[in-house]
Design a protein around this motif. Structure first.
Motif, PDB file in Angstrom:
ATOM      1  N   HIS A  37      39.183   5.718  13.795  1.00  0.00           N
ATOM      2  CA  HIS A  37      40.599   5.999  13.515  1.00  0.00           C
ATOM      3  C   HIS A  37      41.481   5.640  14.707  1.00  0.00           C
ATOM      4  O   HIS A  37      42.578   5.088  14.539  1.00  0.00           O
ATOM      5  CB  HIS A  37      40.784   7.468  13.154  1.00  0.00           C
ATOM      6  N   ARG A  38      40.997   5.950  15.899  1.00  0.00           N
ATOM      7  CA  ARG A  38      41.763   5.613  17.105  1.00  0.00           C
ATOM      8  C   ARG A  38      41.961   4.105  17.210  1.00  0.00           C
ATOM      9  O   ARG A  38      43.042   3.626  17.523  1.00  0.00           O
ATOM     10  CB  ARG A  38      41.044   6.166  18.342  1.00  0.00           C
ATOM     11  N   GLN A  39      40.903   3.322  16.918  1.00  0.00           N
ATOM     12  CA  GLN A  39      41.012   1.861  16.947  1.00  0.00           C
ATOM     13  C   GLN A  39      42.013   1.375  15.914  1.00  0.00           C
ATOM     14  O   GLN A  39      42.823   0.487  16.184  1.00  0.00           O
ATOM     15  CB  GLN A  39      39.648   1.212  16.686  1.00  0.00           C
ATOM     16  N   ARG A  41      44.564   3.006  14.659  1.00  0.00           N
ATOM     17  CA  ARG A  41      45.924   3.346  15.098  1.00  0.00           C
ATOM     18  C   ARG A  41      46.400   2.387  16.176  1.00  0.00           C
ATOM     19  O   ARG A  41      47.559   1.963  16.187  1.00  0.00           O
ATOM     20  CB  ARG A  41      45.971   4.790  15.605  1.00  0.00           C
ATOM     21  N   LYS A  42      45.505   2.058  17.136  1.00  0.00           N
ATOM     22  CA  LYS A  42      45.868   1.122  18.204  1.00  0.00           C
ATOM     23  C   LYS A  42      46.262  -0.234  17.636  1.00  0.00           C
ATOM     24  O   LYS A  42      47.205  -0.866  18.099  1.00  0.00           O
ATOM     25  CB  LYS A  42      44.682   0.947  19.164  1.00  0.00           C
ATOM     26  N   LEU A  43      45.532  -0.678  16.625  1.00  0.00           N
ATOM     27  CA  LEU A  43      45.796  -1.987  16.034  1.00  0.00           C
ATOM     28  C   LEU A  43      47.093  -2.027  15.240  1.00  0.00           C
ATOM     29  O   LEU A  43      47.771  -3.054  15.215  1.00  0.00           O
ATOM     30  CB  LEU A  43      44.638  -2.393  15.113  1.00  0.00           C
ATOM     31  N   THR A  44      47.424  -0.938  14.584  1.00  0.00           N
ATOM     32  CA  THR A  44      48.558  -0.964  13.657  1.00  0.00           C
ATOM     33  C   THR A  44      49.853  -0.371  14.214  1.00  0.00           C
ATOM     34  O   THR A  44      50.908  -0.596  13.630  1.00  0.00           O
ATOM     35  CB  THR A  44      48.198  -0.218  12.359  1.00  0.00           C
ATOM     36  N   LYS A  45      49.799   0.351  15.331  1.00  0.00           N
ATOM     37  CA  LYS A  45      51.001   1.053  15.786  1.00  0.00           C
ATOM     38  C   LYS A  45      52.123   0.111  16.222  1.00  0.00           C
ATOM     39  O   LYS A  45      53.295   0.462  16.117  1.00  0.00           O
ATOM     40  CB  LYS A  45      50.678   2.048  16.890  1.00  0.00           C
ATOM     41  N   THR A  46      51.802  -1.070  16.686  1.00  0.00           N
ATOM     42  CA  THR A  46      52.851  -1.981  17.156  1.00  0.00           C
ATOM     43  C   THR A  46      53.348  -2.916  16.058  1.00  0.00           C
ATOM     44  O   THR A  46      54.293  -3.666  16.275  1.00  0.00           O
ATOM     45  CB  THR A  46      52.337  -2.838  18.324  1.00  0.00           C
ATOM     46  N   GLY A  63      39.522  -6.245  14.257  1.00  0.00           N
ATOM     47  CA  GLY A  63      39.623  -5.230  15.307  1.00  0.00           C
ATOM     48  C   GLY A  63      38.390  -4.354  15.390  1.00  0.00           C
ATOM     49  O   GLY A  63      37.905  -4.047  16.479  1.00  0.00           O
ATOM     50  N   ALA A  67      35.795  -3.954  18.481  1.00  0.00           N
ATOM     51  CA  ALA A  67      35.574  -2.628  19.067  1.00  0.00           C
ATOM     52  C   ALA A  67      34.104  -2.227  19.001  1.00  0.00           C
ATOM     53  O   ALA A  67      33.589  -1.580  19.917  1.00  0.00           O
ATOM     54  CB  ALA A  67      36.434  -1.589  18.354  1.00  0.00           C
TER      55      ALA A  67
END
Length: 99
Positions: A37-39, A41-46, A63, A67
């Motif tokens: 989930h953290r990965q 979020r990192k991929l989609t937040k920007t 992604g 990872a």
């Protein structure tokens, strides 16, 4: 209220304790799920938006593959857990793992 809720749902909650510890630990350990989930979020937040669903799925696929190269920590006692899974869930692993 909390205690009443636990008591009402105890038959469902206590099912967890029927399994040996070798099975319980992989069931309740959520670190791997949280890492995924953290990965994501990192991929989609920007990203503001995706033109279609396929573009999002492609981004997540690439992604997560990247990872997963960093995930090198083995699951403790995995052999024992697999043996227990094969006993408690007979036949469900036959197509995936040759015991």
């Amino acid at each position: 209220r909390v205690i009443a809720s636990w008591r009402n749902k105890w038959p469902l909650l206590s099912a967890y304790f029927r399994y040996p510890e070798a099975i319980r630990k992989p069931i309740y350990t959520t670190n791997a799920v949280e890492a995924v989930h953290r990965q994501f979020r990192k991929l989609t937040k920007t990203k503001g938006a995706f033109p279609n669903e396929d573009s999002l799925l492609k981004l997540l696929y690439v992604g997560i593959n990247k990872a997963s190269e960093k995930w090198t920590m083995p699951i403790q006692n995995w052999g024992q857990a697999v043996s227990q899974f094969s006993i408690y869930f007979e036949g469900r692993l036959d197509d995936i793992i040759k015991l």
